[in-house]
Design an enzyme around this catalytic site. Structure first.
Site, PDB file in Angstrom:
ATOM      1  N   CYS A 140      18.629 -51.580 -13.568  1.00  0.00           N
ATOM      2  CA  CYS A 140      19.842 -50.831 -13.237  1.00  0.00           C
ATOM      3  C   CYS A 140      21.072 -51.661 -13.608  1.00  0.00           C
ATOM      4  O   CYS A 140      21.196 -52.806 -13.172  1.00  0.00           O
ATOM      5  CB  CYS A 140      19.867 -50.495 -11.750  1.00  0.00           C
ATOM      6  SG  CYS A 140      21.425 -49.752 -11.213  1.00  0.00           S
ATOM      7  N   ASP A 186      31.823 -14.601 -24.391  1.00  0.00           N
ATOM      8  CA  ASP A 186      30.637 -15.048 -25.101  1.00  0.00           C
ATOM      9  C   ASP A 186      29.406 -14.965 -24.216  1.00  0.00           C
ATOM     10  O   ASP A 186      28.976 -15.931 -23.608  1.00  0.00           O
ATOM     11  CB  ASP A 186      30.859 -16.485 -25.594  1.00  0.00           C
ATOM     12  CG  ASP A 186      30.079 -16.740 -26.860  1.00  0.00           C
ATOM     13  OD1 ASP A 186      29.481 -15.784 -27.394  1.00  0.00           O
ATOM     14  OD2 ASP A 186      30.062 -17.888 -27.322  1.00  0.00           O
ATOM     15  N   TYR A 222      33.042  -3.142 -20.616  1.00  0.00           N
ATOM     16  CA  TYR A 222      34.135  -2.957 -21.578  1.00  0.00           C
ATOM     17  C   TYR A 222      34.086  -1.640 -22.337  1.00  0.00           C
ATOM     18  O   TYR A 222      34.903  -1.400 -23.204  1.00  0.00           O
ATOM     19  CB  TYR A 222      34.255  -4.138 -22.535  1.00  0.00           C
ATOM     20  CG  TYR A 222      33.000  -4.483 -23.321  1.00  0.00           C
ATOM     21  CD1 TYR A 222      32.429  -3.577 -24.199  1.00  0.00           C
ATOM     22  CD2 TYR A 222      32.409  -5.737 -23.187  1.00  0.00           C
ATOM     23  CE1 TYR A 222      31.291  -3.895 -24.913  1.00  0.00           C
ATOM     24  CE2 TYR A 222      31.268  -6.066 -23.894  1.00  0.00           C
ATOM     25  CZ  TYR A 222      30.714  -5.128 -24.755  1.00  0.00           C
ATOM     26  OH  TYR A 222      29.586  -5.454 -25.447  1.00  0.00           O
ATOM     27  N   LYS A 247      37.137 -11.733 -25.966  1.00  0.00           N
ATOM     28  CA  LYS A 247      35.755 -11.539 -26.408  1.00  0.00           C
ATOM     29  C   LYS A 247      34.909 -12.561 -25.667  1.00  0.00           C
ATOM     30  O   LYS A 247      34.893 -13.746 -25.999  1.00  0.00           O
ATOM     31  CB  LYS A 247      35.646 -11.736 -27.913  1.00  0.00           C
ATOM     32  CG  LYS A 247      34.280 -11.395 -28.461  1.00  0.00           C
ATOM     33  CD  LYS A 247      34.345 -11.297 -29.982  1.00  0.00           C
ATOM     34  CE  LYS A 247      33.041 -10.770 -30.563  1.00  0.00           C
ATOM     35  NZ  LYS A 247      31.904 -11.618 -30.298  1.00  0.00           N
ATOM     36  N   CYS A 278      17.070 -45.505 -10.503  1.00  0.00           N
ATOM     37  CA  CYS A 278      17.192 -46.872 -10.035  1.00  0.00           C
ATOM     38  C   CYS A 278      16.373 -46.982  -8.754  1.00  0.00           C
ATOM     39  O   CYS A 278      16.470 -46.132  -7.868  1.00  0.00           O
ATOM     40  CB  CYS A 278      18.662 -47.170  -9.742  1.00  0.00           C
ATOM     41  SG  CYS A 278      18.888 -48.624  -8.728  1.00  0.00           S
ATOM     42  N   CYS A 327      22.816 -52.785 -10.194  1.00  0.00           N
ATOM     43  CA  CYS A 327      22.250 -53.657  -9.174  1.00  0.00           C
ATOM     44  C   CYS A 327      21.086 -54.497  -9.694  1.00  0.00           C
ATOM     45  O   CYS A 327      20.562 -55.330  -8.965  1.00  0.00           O
ATOM     46  CB  CYS A 327      21.806 -52.842  -7.962  1.00  0.00           C
ATOM     47  SG  CYS A 327      20.338 -51.853  -8.283  1.00  0.00           S
ATOM     48  N   GLU A 341      41.611  -7.371 -25.422  1.00  0.00           N
ATOM     49  CA  GLU A 341      40.911  -8.055 -24.329  1.00  0.00           C
ATOM     50  C   GLU A 341      40.135  -9.239 -24.889  1.00  0.00           C
ATOM     51  O   GLU A 341      39.879  -9.298 -26.087  1.00  0.00           O
ATOM     52  CB  GLU A 341      39.982  -7.072 -23.613  1.00  0.00           C
ATOM     53  CG  GLU A 341      39.042  -6.345 -24.539  1.00  0.00           C
ATOM     54  CD  GLU A 341      38.600  -4.970 -24.010  1.00  0.00           C
ATOM     55  OE1 GLU A 341      37.481  -4.579 -24.309  1.00  0.00           O
ATOM     56  OE2 GLU A 341      39.386  -4.299 -23.309  1.00  0.00           O
ATOM     57  N   CYS A 370      21.299 -50.760  -4.067  1.00  0.00           N
ATOM     58  CA  CYS A 370      22.140 -50.424  -5.218  1.00  0.00           C
ATOM     59  C   CYS A 370      23.491 -49.973  -4.712  1.00  0.00           C
ATOM     60  O   CYS A 370      23.643 -48.876  -4.188  1.00  0.00           O
ATOM     61  CB  CYS A 370      21.499 -49.330  -6.065  1.00  0.00           C
ATOM     62  SG  CYS A 370      22.467 -48.972  -7.543  1.00  0.00           S
ATOM     63  N   LEU A 413      31.007  -6.139 -34.379  1.00  0.00           N
ATOM     64  CA  LEU A 413      32.427  -6.083 -34.728  1.00  0.00           C
ATOM     65  C   LEU A 413      32.706  -6.851 -36.013  1.00  0.00           C
ATOM     66  O   LEU A 413      32.110  -7.901 -36.258  1.00  0.00           O
ATOM     67  CB  LEU A 413      33.267  -6.716 -33.611  1.00  0.00           C
ATOM     68  CG  LEU A 413      33.346  -5.980 -32.280  1.00  0.00           C
ATOM     69  CD1 LEU A 413      34.003  -6.857 -31.235  1.00  0.00           C
ATOM     70  CD2 LEU A 413      34.111  -4.678 -32.439  1.00  0.00           C
ATOM     71  N   ARG A 461      20.980  -5.311 -26.298  1.00  0.00           N
ATOM     72  CA  ARG A 461      21.468  -4.684 -27.515  1.00  0.00           C
ATOM     73  C   ARG A 461      20.365  -4.610 -28.572  1.00  0.00           C
ATOM     74  O   ARG A 461      20.271  -3.633 -29.310  1.00  0.00           O
ATOM     75  CB  ARG A 461      22.638  -5.516 -28.040  1.00  0.00           C
ATOM     76  CG  ARG A 461      23.162  -5.064 -29.369  1.00  0.00           C
ATOM     77  CD  ARG A 461      24.480  -5.767 -29.656  1.00  0.00           C
ATOM     78  NE  ARG A 461      25.000  -5.303 -30.922  1.00  0.00           N
ATOM     79  CZ  ARG A 461      24.695  -5.852 -32.090  1.00  0.00           C
ATOM     80  NH1 ARG A 461      23.881  -6.878 -32.136  1.00  0.00           N
ATOM     81  NH2 ARG A 461      25.200  -5.364 -33.194  1.00  0.00           N
ATOM     82  N   ALA A 500       0.828  -1.204   0.000  1.00  0.00           N
ATOM     83  CA  ALA A 500       0.000   0.000   0.000  1.00  0.00           C
ATOM     84  C   ALA A 500       0.864   1.256   0.000  1.00  0.00           C
ATOM     85  O   ALA A 500       0.611   2.214  -0.725  1.00  0.00           O
ATOM     86  CB  ALA A 500      -0.917  -0.005   1.222  1.00  0.00           C
ATOM     87  N   GLU A 501       1.928   1.215   0.803  1.00  0.00           N
ATOM     88  CA  GLU A 501       2.824   2.371   0.851  1.00  0.00           C
ATOM     89  C   GLU A 501       3.507   2.570  -0.502  1.00  0.00           C
ATOM     90  O   GLU A 501       3.683   3.692  -0.976  1.00  0.00           O
ATOM     91  CB  GLU A 501       3.884   2.174   1.941  1.00  0.00           C
ATOM     92  CG  GLU A 501       3.363   2.399   3.342  1.00  0.00           C
ATOM     93  CD  GLU A 501       4.388   1.992   4.390  1.00  0.00           C
ATOM     94  OE1 GLU A 501       4.923   2.874   5.047  1.00  0.00           O
ATOM     95  OE2 GLU A 501       4.650   0.774   4.497  1.00  0.00           O
ATOM     96  N   LYS A 547      38.613 -14.165 -34.198  1.00  0.00           N
ATOM     97  CA  LYS A 547      37.774 -15.279 -33.772  1.00  0.00           C
ATOM     98  C   LYS A 547      38.547 -16.591 -33.745  1.00  0.00           C
ATOM     99  O   LYS A 547      39.240 -16.922 -34.705  1.00  0.00           O
ATOM    100  CB  LYS A 547      36.570 -15.432 -34.727  1.00  0.00           C
ATOM    101  CG  LYS A 547      35.579 -14.286 -34.652  1.00  0.00           C
ATOM    102  CD  LYS A 547      34.895 -14.213 -33.314  1.00  0.00           C
ATOM    103  CE  LYS A 547      33.434 -14.577 -33.279  1.00  0.00           C
ATOM    104  NZ  LYS A 547      32.519 -14.230 -34.251  1.00  0.00           N
TER     105      LYS A 547
HETATM  106  S1  IVH Z   1      33.432  -3.904 -27.866  1.00  0.00           S
HETATM  107  C1  IVH Z   1      32.196  -1.406 -31.103  1.00  0.00           C
HETATM  108  N1  IVH Z   1      34.637  -5.587 -26.250  1.00  0.00           N
HETATM  109  O1  IVH Z   1      31.023  -8.737 -28.981  1.00  0.00           O
HETATM  110  C2  IVH Z   1      32.364  -2.056 -29.817  1.00  0.00           C
HETATM  111  N2  IVH Z   1      32.654  -6.274 -27.361  1.00  0.00           N
HETATM  112  O2  IVH Z   1      30.445  -8.591 -31.970  1.00  0.00           O
HETATM  113  C3  IVH Z   1      31.653  -3.328 -29.747  1.00  0.00           C
HETATM  114  N3  IVH Z   1      31.922  -8.531 -26.790  1.00  0.00           N
HETATM  115  O3  IVH Z   1      27.989  -7.021 -29.037  1.00  0.00           O
HETATM  116  C4  IVH Z   1      31.783  -3.969 -28.470  1.00  0.00           C
HETATM  117  N4  IVH Z   1      33.541  -8.979 -25.384  1.00  0.00           N
HETATM  118  O4  IVH Z   1      28.543  -8.338 -26.960  1.00  0.00           O
HETATM  119  C5  IVH Z   1      33.610  -5.374 -27.093  1.00  0.00           C
HETATM  120  N5  IVH Z   1      35.768  -6.990 -24.778  1.00  0.00           N
HETATM  121  C6  IVH Z   1      34.743  -6.760 -25.616  1.00  0.00           C
HETATM  122  C7  IVH Z   1      33.757  -7.737 -25.851  1.00  0.00           C
HETATM  123  C8  IVH Z   1      32.728  -7.455 -26.748  1.00  0.00           C
HETATM  124  C9  IVH Z   1      32.451  -9.434 -25.956  1.00  0.00           C
HETATM  125  C10 IVH Z   1      30.718  -8.728 -27.623  1.00  0.00           C
HETATM  126  C11 IVH Z   1      29.671  -7.679 -27.452  1.00  0.00           C
HETATM  127  C12 IVH Z   1      29.353  -7.165 -28.822  1.00  0.00           C
HETATM  128  C13 IVH Z   1      29.931  -8.222 -29.690  1.00  0.00           C
HETATM  129  C14 IVH Z   1      30.411  -7.631 -30.995  1.00  0.00           C
END
Ligand code: IVH
Length: 676
Positions: free
Chosen positions: A403, A118, A223, A116, A421, A406, A114, A427, A84, A137, A35-36, A309
């Site tokens: 099983c 997943d 990032y 990437k 089992c 056993c 750095e 067992c 990217l 996104r 309620a609050e 990649k």
């Molecule tokens: S930079 C223009 N840095 O990769 C800058 N992206 O294919 C774009 N991702 O949608 C992002 N690690 O989800 C950047 N160290 C990282 C990343 C990173 C993973 C993913 C991110 C982006 C996708 C681009």
């Protein structure tokens, strides 16, 4: 006319509402009544109605679908979220550099590199240091509002350390281990499985009910920042994010040339199998923001960044058969027996198949050529059969009716995905698994009682249940081939010594389904003794902060089972610790210390923070006495903080606590770093 007072009243109301949403959804500890809450909400609505020019898309009133639900309302990104371009080899990187060098008309000697990760990209909008909106996104231009879900992620601070307006971008992901645990549980409950950690993270974030998200172990790395532009490099941006209290990848490396970049790519390709999360490549960014601006963007891809990649860790091989492994609780897990094949430098001959549904869904047949994949250092998975390679000689798999260990009947309860089992005690495979778990280092820590010994005991009929371990005599062991007097004595001593193991670990050792170390500790603290726990009603269990319905039900089931009651009685007569002592119990860098948390924590719930202290061997207290060794003061800490000051107990801010924990995590096992 909207006066400044009205404006600040509106902003204050929005912040207040968000704070209550946070308490409700994330902490599951509402601070006010419904309620609050409604009164606050209506007040905001009314003011906005009177002053429509002050309505912003971020206002809680603008979320369709009701205030307690994540709306997934569309969110237009202020700056598009880019993707990217990819490079798959060194030549690809060289071509990228050549093009950039031409555009800039000078050599590039400053890259930031750095991994990437997943997961999935999210945008976090902070206003005056407070998280006001989070979005996916989407298609890069428009994403979805996932603010409430994001509020449940402990890595993402609700409040920054400076009251800045800033947009932060980063990756939400799930660790491989957490992904496996999640899938394992889902398989047991007959829910569809996630194909990989990335899907699991995405599925968890896009939940209508943020309380489901809360129970999923999501993580975050920042990032990128679209904040103040007085910074001149990507690296400086990351440093700033870190200063604000956001987690950044600790190993972003500055490279002077592509050779160094290439080394990083190779280094991480090698480290990849051992990383706790999945990466699918490395992101290389031109470090200087001025150069980034000149290079600009083509279509959806910036020219100033590229993803290198890695080749996927997949391979094809033959499914030679399916074996069944019997779990501790009688679950029968089908395991693919594969013709050995090397994937990413590791030879694979087995893969998990979860359950019969999975086998049917994927239409896997014995003799099939199958695609398998390995992610990190985890159990490999069978992705699918290569149907084109079928010869007609493949056979459909039938689940056994008995099983394999056993010979007892196998059942598949209505609504369950797993086969079980029915042998129970009869067992031996189940009992062997129970004993192995019971004796393991983190449970009763019975040295010299490993898999082989457990197997022998069960095989020879020396033990019928866990408690029988405590009535083993020296002579019983000496009769066995594998024991000489000395080793028999050692084991008897080790079993005897385990009677001193504290209650919380005994509880963990019992192997109650769904009760891990953290939960066991929580239960021990909350209920104090095994009687209290055994007699706790379902509602009482569910009222414990952090215990979900499934865990609670599982605990009930365990204690209702007469066989388990009997085992517990026997353990009691043997003299095991079945009440919580609260005394320093474990080794660890915080052994002997008592920590107290007071005030509101921004990054994590209090029980979770306390669990961290416990994890490192320390203890926690909720009342302040001179025995307390450290106090962590969150926001709006009150009388306890006062008293701590009077008692001259060292006080840490939440941030200092995090930094300290980080050092503990990276530091040596039993040595605590010096405290701030
Ligand atoms: S930079 C223009 N840095 O990769 C800058 N992206 O294919 C774009 N991702 O949608 C992002 N690690 O989800 C950047 N160290 C990282 C990343 C990173 C993973 C993913 C991110 C982006 C996708 C681009």
């Amino acid at each position: 006319m909207a006066t400044p007072e009205v404006k600040s009243r509106i902003e204050a109301l929005r912040e207040e509402i968000l704070a209550h949403d946070y308490a409700y959804y994330v902490l599951a500890q509402p601070l006010i009544s419904d309620a609050e809450y409604d009164r606050l909400f209506t007040a905001l609505q009314r003011l906005e109605l009177e002053h429509p020019t002050l309505v912003t898309p971020e206002s809680p009133t603008q979320r369709p679908g009701g205030k307690f639900e994540t709306s997934f309302a569309p969110v237009a990104h202020r700056v598009p979220m880019l993707s990217l371009a990819n490079a798959f080899n060194r030549e690809g990187l060289i071509a990228w550099e050549v093009r950039n060098t031409k555009l800039l008309d000078r050599a590039i000697n400053d890259y930031a590199v750095e991994p990437k990760i997943d997961g999935l990209a999210v945008s976090l909008l902070y206003q005056r240091g407070r998280l006001i909106r989070a979005a996916t996104r989407g298609d890069g231009m428009t994403g979805e509002d996932i603010t409430y879900n994001v509020l449940t992620i402990p890595d993402i601070p609700r409040e920054l350390k400076q009251a800045v307006d800033i947009e932060v971008r980063g990756e939400v992901y799930m660790s491989i281990k957490d992904f496996e645990t999640l899938n394992f549980r889902r398989a047991e409950r007959r829910e569809s499985l996630f194909a990989n950690p990335r899907n699991a993270a995405a599925g968890s974030l896009r939940q209508q009910d943020p309380r489901i998200t809360r129970d999923r172990p999501l993580r975050f790395w920042a990032y990128a920042t679209l904040g103040p532009r007085n910074l001149d490099t990507h690296r400086a941006g990351l440093n700033f994010l870190q200063e604000l209290g956001l987690p950044i990848w600790p190993d972003t490396r500055l490279c002077n040339n592509l050779d160094e970049v290439w080394n990083y790519c190779n280094e991480y390709q090698e480290r990849r199998p051992a990383l706790p999360f999945e990466i699918d490549g490395v992101v290389i960014k031109v470090n200087a923001l001025e150069e980034q601006d000149i290079l600009g963007t083509v279509g959806r891809e910036p020219r100033w960044a590229i993803a290198f990649k890695y080749p996927p860790t997949q391979a094809t091989t033959r499914l030679e058969g399916i074996a069944i492994s019997v779990g501790r609780t009688g679950t029968l897990n089908p395991v693919a027996l594969l013709e050995p094949v090397t994937v990413g430098g590791v030879t694979i001959s087995k893969a998990t198949l979860h359950n019969l549904d999975e086998i049917r869904r994927k239409d896997l047949r014995i003799g099939d050529v199958v695609l398998i994949q390995r992610a990190g250092d985890v159990i490999p998975q069978v992705v699918k059969p290569v149907v084109e390679k079928r010869t007609g000689a493949e056979t459909v798999y039938d689940f056994p009716t008995r099983c394999p260990e056993c010979g007892s009947h196998i059942i598949k309860p209505e609504g369950f995905a797993m086969h079980y089992c029915t042998g129970g005690l009869a067992c031996r495979a189940q009992l062997v698994e129970q004993v192995k778990h019971f004796a393991s280092r983190r449970a009763m820590n019975i040295e010299h009682l490993g898999a082989k010994v457990a197997d022998t005991f069960v095989e020879q009929g020396l033990i019928q249940d866990l408690a029988d371990l405590y009535s083993l005599q020296l002579n019983d062991l000496m009769r066995l081939e594998r024991f000489a007097r000395k080793s028999a004595e050692n084991l008897i001593h080790a079993i005897e010594a385990s009677k001193e193991i504290p209650f919380e670990r005994v509880l963990f050792a019992l192997g109650i389904h769904e009760v891990g170390e953290q939960t066991a500790r929580l239960l021990a603290q909350q209920f104090g003794s095994i009687e209290n726990l055994a007699s706790a009603a379902l509602e009482q269990l569910m009222a414990v902060n952090g215990l979900g319905p499934i865990v609670s039900q599982s605990i009930r089931n365990f204690f209702e089972e007469p066989h388990n009651q009997n085992v517990i009685e026997k353990l009691r007569s043997a003299g095991l610790q079945l009440t919580y002592s609260g005394a320093p119990s474990r080794e660890g860098p915080l052994a002997g210390q008592i920590w107290l948390f007071t005030g509101r924590l921004a990054k994590i719930t209090r029980p979770a923070a306390e669990a961290l202290v416990l994890q490192f061997g320390g203890h926690t207290s909720s009342s302040i006495t001179k025995n307390v060794t450290r106090v962590v003061a969150g926001e709006e800490a009150g009388s306890k903080l006062e008293k701590a000051r009077k008692l001259q107990i060292p006080i840490l801010s939440e941030q200092e606590f995090w930094e300290y924990i980080e050092r503990l995590e990276t530091g040596s096992k039993n040595q605590a770093p010096i405290l701030p």
